[in-house]
Write an enzyme that holds these catalytic residues in place. Sequence first.
Site, short mmCIF file in Angstrom:
data_model
loop_
_atom_site.label_atom_id
_atom_site.label_comp_id
_atom_site.label_asym_id
_atom_site.label_seq_id
_atom_site.Cartn_x
_atom_site.Cartn_y
_atom_site.Cartn_z
N THR A 97 0.80 -1.22 0.00
CA THR A 97 0.00 0.00 0.00
C THR A 97 0.84 1.28 0.00
O THR A 97 0.29 2.37 -0.04
CB THR A 97 -0.95 0.02 1.22
OG1 THR A 97 -0.17 -0.08 2.42
CG2 THR A 97 -1.94 -1.13 1.16
N GLY A 98 2.15 1.15 0.05
CA GLY A 98 3.02 2.32 -0.03
C GLY A 98 3.07 2.87 -1.44
O GLY A 98 2.55 2.27 -2.39
N GLY A 99 3.71 4.02 -1.59
CA GLY A 99 3.76 4.68 -2.89
C GLY A 99 4.44 3.85 -3.96
O GLY A 99 3.89 3.66 -5.06
N GLN A 100 5.64 3.33 -3.67
CA GLN A 100 6.36 2.51 -4.65
C GLN A 100 5.63 1.20 -4.92
O GLN A 100 5.50 0.76 -6.06
CB GLN A 100 7.78 2.23 -4.16
CG GLN A 100 8.67 3.45 -4.05
CD GLN A 100 8.95 4.08 -5.39
OE1 GLN A 100 9.09 3.39 -6.39
NE2 GLN A 100 9.04 5.40 -5.42
N TYR A 115 18.55 -2.30 -19.38
CA TYR A 115 17.53 -1.82 -20.31
C TYR A 115 18.12 -1.56 -21.70
O TYR A 115 17.47 -1.80 -22.72
CB TYR A 115 16.87 -0.55 -19.79
CG TYR A 115 16.39 -0.62 -18.36
CD1 TYR A 115 16.04 -1.84 -17.78
CD2 TYR A 115 16.28 0.52 -17.58
CE1 TYR A 115 15.60 -1.91 -16.46
CE2 TYR A 115 15.85 0.46 -16.26
CZ TYR A 115 15.51 -0.76 -15.70
OH TYR A 115 15.09 -0.82 -14.40
N THR A 137 14.76 -2.80 -2.99
CA THR A 137 15.29 -1.75 -2.12
C THR A 137 16.81 -1.63 -2.15
O THR A 137 17.53 -2.63 -2.13
CB THR A 137 14.84 -2.01 -0.67
OG1 THR A 137 13.42 -2.20 -0.65
CG2 THR A 137 15.21 -0.85 0.25
N GLU A 138 17.27 -0.37 -2.14
CA GLU A 138 18.70 -0.07 -2.07
C GLU A 138 19.06 0.37 -0.64
O GLU A 138 18.22 0.88 0.08
CB GLU A 138 19.04 1.06 -3.05
CG GLU A 138 20.50 1.45 -3.09
CD GLU A 138 20.80 2.52 -4.12
OE1 GLU A 138 21.98 2.84 -4.30
OE2 GLU A 138 19.85 3.04 -4.74
N HIS A 179 26.98 2.20 -7.50
CA HIS A 179 26.56 1.11 -6.62
C HIS A 179 27.53 0.93 -5.46
O HIS A 179 28.72 1.20 -5.58
CB HIS A 179 26.49 -0.22 -7.40
CG HIS A 179 25.38 -0.26 -8.38
ND1 HIS A 179 25.41 -1.05 -9.51
CD2 HIS A 179 24.18 0.38 -8.41
CE1 HIS A 179 24.28 -0.88 -10.19
NE2 HIS A 179 23.53 -0.03 -9.55
#
Length: 293
Positions: free
Chosen positions: A17-20, A159, A97-98, A247
């Site tokens: 339910t979070g934004g992301q 990508y 997640t980072e 990274h």
Amino acid sequence: MAILIDKNTKVICQGFTGGQGTFHSEQALAYGTQLVGGVSPNKGGTTHLGLPVFNTVREAVENTGVTATVIYVPASFCKDAIIEAIDAGIQLIVCITEGIPTLDMLKVKQKLNETGVVMIGPNCPGVITPDECKIGIMPAHIHKKGKVGIVSRSGTLTYEAVKQTTDEGFGQSTCVGIGGDPIPGSSFIDILERFQQDPETEAIVMIGEIGGSAEEEAAIFIKDNVTKPVVAYIAGITAPKGKRMGHAGAIISGGKGTAVEKIAALEAAGVTCVKSLAEIGEALRKLLKSSKN
């Protein structure tokens, strides 16, 4: 076949339910992924995006028969979220997640080794089997079902490789972003082994970067175990020693982990290394043509 995921994979989202979690769950549903619900503590019994919300992963497993989860929770809570998923019987965990603390990942890695659960990430774009299942944050529209397996430490560089294999008409069997952190859930070798065994994968693209020894270890594995053509690109050939390049795992320390060393190891294993991302498509075309002759 493909690897890891297909059209039958049932997925839940932790941090639903979070934004992301909301945004990327909407994208996954639009792509046709079998997202069957999500987990958000204290919100169990409600619905979100038309799907059930559960308080715990175990509740989600018991009610949906889910086998995979994607995690969009803050870094400080990821260790508990991952271990909860393992304990609930989830077989595939994709953690986007980072910034997860290294000590937390050491504990997670030990648990993964003890249970045999597969984890992709953290700090990764996720996994996609084109036209079947998308778990992660990758742009779906550039992917096309096909015969090239892609494994990468970088998200955005993945990508570019995807776009080229699509434009060349090869498409992708599965694309896996293993993530750019020092302690990943899955290594290059883990994914290369799966691609080697997958009958739908005819060639492999591997994208590495400076830091660590994952590419050198992969080179040894490729030399002894991989019979399919492999094209590799190593990012960071101009990177100065001791400076982190994006990274957490992309740092040359003690003179080790340079791009030059990695390229040399891969070429010695018979891998075709390209100097520019723009050359991936052409290199694949030549390799696949020669392998059929």
